[in-house]
Design an enzyme around this catalytic site. Structure first.
Site: not given
Lengths: 564, 178
Positions: A13, A60, A63, A67, A476, A499, A543, A546
C-alpha cells in the site's frame, strides 16, 4: 558492482522505492525512499480533540480502525480518562479481527506471490494437491475435484490475458521452489481467503455501525448502546453472530493459514538466514484486559541486539524523529513528537530521475529513533518481546512452529522469521478473540452496561493545557499518536506510524532503517528480476499509504527496475 | 425492493482535497434522499479490496470518482461498458489500482457486476486538505444530479428523508466537519 533501482515496489500500500548496490550477487548496501509526501497532521491543528479520530481514520484508506483507536487513546491519555471495561473488550474485538483479517490478506494476496508461482499451479496434478493438503490439515475443501475446479477457473482467467492482481510478478524465476501441487494448493487458498475475509470483517459492520468506516469510536469509550433485548443496541443476537464469525476466523487460521505457512516455509528454510536487519525490536503491547487500558495481553517492550535474555521497558519520551535525510524543514536536532513539525522542504531532483543522491535528503519518510537507536516494529517485534517475556501462549505457538520447521529461535531473526511471526501472531489473536467476547458477555450479564465514560466530555472540565499519547500495536506494528491540547483545541498532533520506523532512511549518524539493514546480504539470482528483494521488503508488510501521501507527480505507472 | 440490486459507490480520500469528490457526492446524496431497498449508496473511501463483499450480488454498479480526463479542472465524464475496460488500461483515476483490482477479483470470484457506469470529474489539485477546489466544488451538484439521472434510468426514484439526517443508530457522525 551493479546499482539497481526498484520503483515502485509492487503489492504494497503506498509508494516505496529501493536503491541498492550489488556485489558478487549480493546486496551490499540499500536505501529506502518514499517519493510521496505526508503531512496530514497539519489539518488537525485548531480542531476539537474529540473529533481528531474522525480525520485520522482517513489518514490511510487501508487501516481505518488503527488510526481511530490510536487517536482516541491519545486524547484519553491527555485528559486522564478511564475507558470502561466493556468498551475495552469491544475495542479488542474490533482491532483483533482487523489484525487477523489484515495478516491473512497480506499472506495470501501480497506476500505469497513472492514464494508461490501461480503459473506453475496450472501444471499441477489436482489429485497430488489433494493428497498434499490432506496430509497437512483436516480442512473440508481438500478434494481433487475441488482443486481441479480451481485450476480450471484460473486457467480461464489467465487465458483472457487480464492478470489483475497477479500481474507484475517474476513467474518462472528460478528462486521459486515449490512443486506445482503445492502452488495449486496455495492458489486455491488465495481464492478462499477472499471469500473468508469478506465474511469475517462483517464484525466491523456490527460493532462499527456504519461500514466500511467505523463510526462508533468515541473519546471515553464506544458509542454503541448495550442492551441484550433491544433491536438497536448491541443485543444477544448480534453477540451470537459475532461469536459465529470469530469461530469461522479461528478455524481458517488454524486449518488453512498456519498449515500453508508451514508448508511453504519448509521449502524456503535458507531464508531463515537472510534478511535479519538491525536486530532491535520494539512493541507497544496490546489488548487491555482491564478498564483504562491496563494489563496488556501482549506485553510491551524492547529487545536490543537480538538479546532475548533481556526485555527493556518502553518510555514514549525516548521517541524522537530525525529529518537529516528527509525532505522536511529541520534545525539539525531530533524532536519528540510533541514538539515535532511536518514542514515540507523538497530538495531532490525533478522527476523523472534515475538515481537519488543518498548522501543528501532522499525520502519523504522521517527517521524515528528510540533513545537514538533504530528499531524494527511489527509482528516479529511483538512475538520476540512476548517470547522473551515468558508469555505462555506465545511461547507455545513459537515452539510449535520452530519444532515443525526443525530450526532454533535464532531462525526468527530473518525474512522467514518475520513471515512466520505474522502467522503466529494471527493464530494467537484468533484463538484469544472468542475469549474476549466471552468476557464481554459475562460482564454484561453481570449487570455492567457501561460503555462510555463521559465525566470529561465537556471541554470546561479540561485543564487549559494538556498533552498525551496513544499507543496501538497495529497489524504492521508500533503506532503512536501524540497530541497537545490548549484551550480546548489541538495545538499539535503527530503520528509516528509503523512503516515510518521500518521504512526509515538514515539518521544524522548514518544509522540505517529496518528495510535498509535487512536487505544487506540478500542474494540476487538476477539483478534485473530482484524477486529476493521483494521477499524481504514484503516480509515487513509495508504500508506507505499513511507514512506518506499524495499521488506521485511523476506518475510512475509501471514498475521500473534499472540496473546500471 | 429494487431488483436487480444497485450499488452507488463514491471513492476517494476526504483529506486529500479534490481526491475526495466522489465521497462528498455520496454524503450529499445520503443527507438529502432516502433510497428504496436494493439500492445501497456507500462511501467507499479508498478501501480497495475491503469493499469486495459489498459487490456480491450487485447487478448494477455506479462509481463516482475523481478521474484524470486530460481536460480542465471540473470537466465531467461518463464512462460505461467497454469504455471502462479501455480506460482502465490507461492512467485514469488515482484509485485505479484499487478499483481495477477490486473488479478483477470480483470477476475471478464470479460476481463482477454485469452493468457498470462511472461518473467522474477532473480534479484540480490533490494534496493534503479538506476543501475541494472551486472548479470541482461547483460540479458536486452536477454529479449528484448525474447519479439521480442514472438511477432514474434504472427505475429508481429516491424520496426526501422523513427524519432529520443524523438520527440513526450512530450518534457521533460528525457530518458538520465536512
Amino acid at each position: 558492482m551493479a546499482k539497481i533501482v526498484i520503483d515502485p515496489i509492487t503489492r504494497i500500500e503506498g509508494h516505496l522505492r529501493i536503491q541498492a548496490e550489488v556485489n558478487d550477487g549480493r546486496v551490499t548496501e540499500a536505501w529506502s525512499s518514499s517519493t510521496m509526501f505526508r503531512g496530514i497532521e497539519k489539518i488537525l491543528q485548531g480542531r476539537d480533540p474529540r473529533d481528531a479520530w474522525y480525520f485520522t481514520q482517513r489518514f490511510c484508506g487501508v487501516c481505518t480502525t488503527v488510526h481511530s483507536i490510536a487517536s482516541v487513546r491519545a486524547v484519553e491519555n491527555a485528559l486522564n480518562i478511564t475507558v470502561p471495561y466493556n468498551a475495552e473488550m469491544i475495542r479488542n474485538i474490533i482491532i483483533g479481527i482487523q489484525l487477523v483479517q489484515d495478516h491473512v490478506i497480506h499472506f495470501y494476496h501480497l506476500h505469497a506471490l513472492d514464494w508461490v508461482d501461480i503459473t506453475s499451479a496450472l501444471k499441477a496434478d489436482p489429485a497430488g494437491t489433494a493428497a498434499l493438503a490432506a496430509s497437512l490439515s483436516p480442512w473440508p475443501l481438500n478434494s481433487a475435484t475441488y482443486f481441479k475446479g480451481v485450476q480450471e477457473k484460473l486457467t480461464a482467467f489467465v487465458a483472457k490475458g487480464r492478470l489483475g492482481p497477479f500481474a507484475n510478478a517474476y513467474w518462472g524465476h528460478p528462486a521459486y521452489k515449490l512443486p506445482p501441487e503445492a502452488n495449486l494448493m496455495a492458489t486455491a487458498h488465495y481464492l478462499e481467503a477472499l471469500d473468508w475475509q469478506r465474511e469475517v470483517i462483517k464484525i466491523h459492520a456490527i460493532l462499527g455501525s456504519k461500514n466500511p468506516h467505523p463510526q462508533t469510536f468515541v473519546v471515553g469509550g464506544m458509542a454503541i448502546p448495550i442492551d441484550l433485548n433491544s433491536q438497536n443496541g448491541l443485543n444477544a443476537d448480534k453477540l451470537a453472530e459475532i461469536g459465529g464469525l470469530l469461530k469461522k476466523a479461528k478455524s481458517f487460521v488454524e486449518q488453512v493459514y498456519i498449515p500453508d505457512l508451514l508448508a511453504v516455509a519448509s521449502y524456503y528454510k535458507e531464508w531463515a538466514g537472510i534478511g535479519g536487519g538491525i536486530g532491535n525490536y520494539m512493541t507497544y503491547g496490546e489488548y487491555p484486559q482491564a478498564a483504562g487500558g491496563k494489563k496488556l495481553w501482549f506485553p510491551s517492550g524492547i529487545i536490543l541486539n537480538r538479546d532475548l535474555s533481556r526485555v527493556h521497558p518502553v518510555d514514549h519520551r525516548k521517541v524522537a524523529e530525525y529529518v537529516d535525510h528527509s525532505w522536511y524543514e529541520g534545525d539539525g536536532q531530533p524532536h519528540h513528537p510533541w514538539d515535532g513539525s511536518t514542514e515540507a522542504h523538497y530538495t531532490g531532483p525533478t522527476p523523472p530521475y534515475a538515481m537519488l543522491d543518498t548522501n543528501q535528503k532522499y525520502s519523504w519518510v522521517k527517521a524515528p529513533r528510540y533513545g537514538g537507536q533504530a528499531m524494527e516494529v511489527g509482528p516479529l517485534a511483538k512475538i520476540l518481546v512476548a517470547y522473551a517475556s515468558g508469555h505462555v501462549p506465545t511461547k507455545g505457538a513459537v515452539d510449535m512452529v520452530l519444532n515443525k520447521l526443525g530450526v532454533g529461535p535464532e531462525a526468527l531473526f530473518s525474512t522467514l522469521g518475520r513471515t512466520a511471526a505474522r502467522g503466529i501472531e494471527t493464530l494467537l489473536v484468533a484463538q484469544e478473540l472468542p475469549l474476549w467476547l466471552g468476557k464481554l458477555i459475562a460482564n454484561i450479564k453481570g449487570g455492567d452496561l457501561t460503555i462510555h465514560n463521559n465525566e470529561k466530555w465537556d471541554p470546561e472540565s479540561w485543564p487549559r493545557e494538556a498533552a498525551g499519547y496513544g499507543f496501538h500495536d497495529a497489524p504492521r506494528g508500533a503506532l503512536g499518536h501524540w497530541i497537545r491540547i490548549k484551550d480546548g483545541q489541538i495545538l499539535n498532533y503527530q503520528a509516528v506510524v509503523p512503516s515510518t520506523w521500518n521504512a526509515s532512511p538514515r539518521d544524522a549518524r548514518g544509522q540505517t532503517g529496518a528495510y535498509e539493514a535487512a536487505l544487506v546480504g540478500t542474494p540476487l539470482h538476477d539483478p534485473a528480476k530482484p524477486l529476493e528483494i521483494l521477499r524481504t521488503i514484503h516480509s515487513f508488510d509495508p504500508c506507505l499509504a499513511c507514512a506518506v501521501h499524495l499521488v506521485d507527480p511523476g506518475g510512475n505507472e509501471l514498475i521500473k527496475v534499472q540496473v546500471s | 425492493m429494487i431488483d436487480p440490486a444497485i450499488l452507488v459507490l463514491g471513492i476517494g480520500n476526504l483529506v486529500m482535497t479534490d481526491d475526495g469528490v466522489g465521497v462528498r457526492v455520496i454524503l450529499s446524496l445520503q443527507d438529502r434522499y432516502r433510497f428504496p431497498g436494493g439500492v445501497t449508496v456507500m462511501d467507499g473511501g479508498t478501501l480497495g479490496l475491503d469493499l469486495l463483499h459489498y459487490l456480491d450480488g450487485v447487478q448494477r454498479l455506479l462509481v463516482v470518482d475523481a478521474v484524470e480526463t486530460g481536460g480542465v479542472a471540473g470537466t465531467l465524464v461518463r464512462l460505461a461498458g467497454e469504455e471502462l475496460n479501455i480506460a482502465f488500461r490507461t492512467k485514469l483515476s488515482p484509485h485505479q489500482m484499487g478499483l481495477q483490482d477490486l473488479l478483477l477479483v470480483a470477476e475471478l470470484q464470479g460476481f463482477a457486476p454485469p452493468e457498470m457506469v462511472l461518473l467522474g470529474v477532473q480534479p484540480g489539485e490533490i494534496e493534503m486538505g479538506i476543501e475541494l477546489t472551486p472548479a470541482v466544488a461547483d460540479q458536486v451538484e452536477s454529479l449528484v444530479q448525474g447519479v439521480l439521472v442514472e438511477l432514474a434510468r434504472w427505475g429508481v426514484i429516491p424520496t426526501a428523508p422523513d427524519t432529520p439526517p443524523g438520527r440513526e443508530e450512530s450518534p457521533p457522525v460528525h457530518r458538520r466537519l465536512w
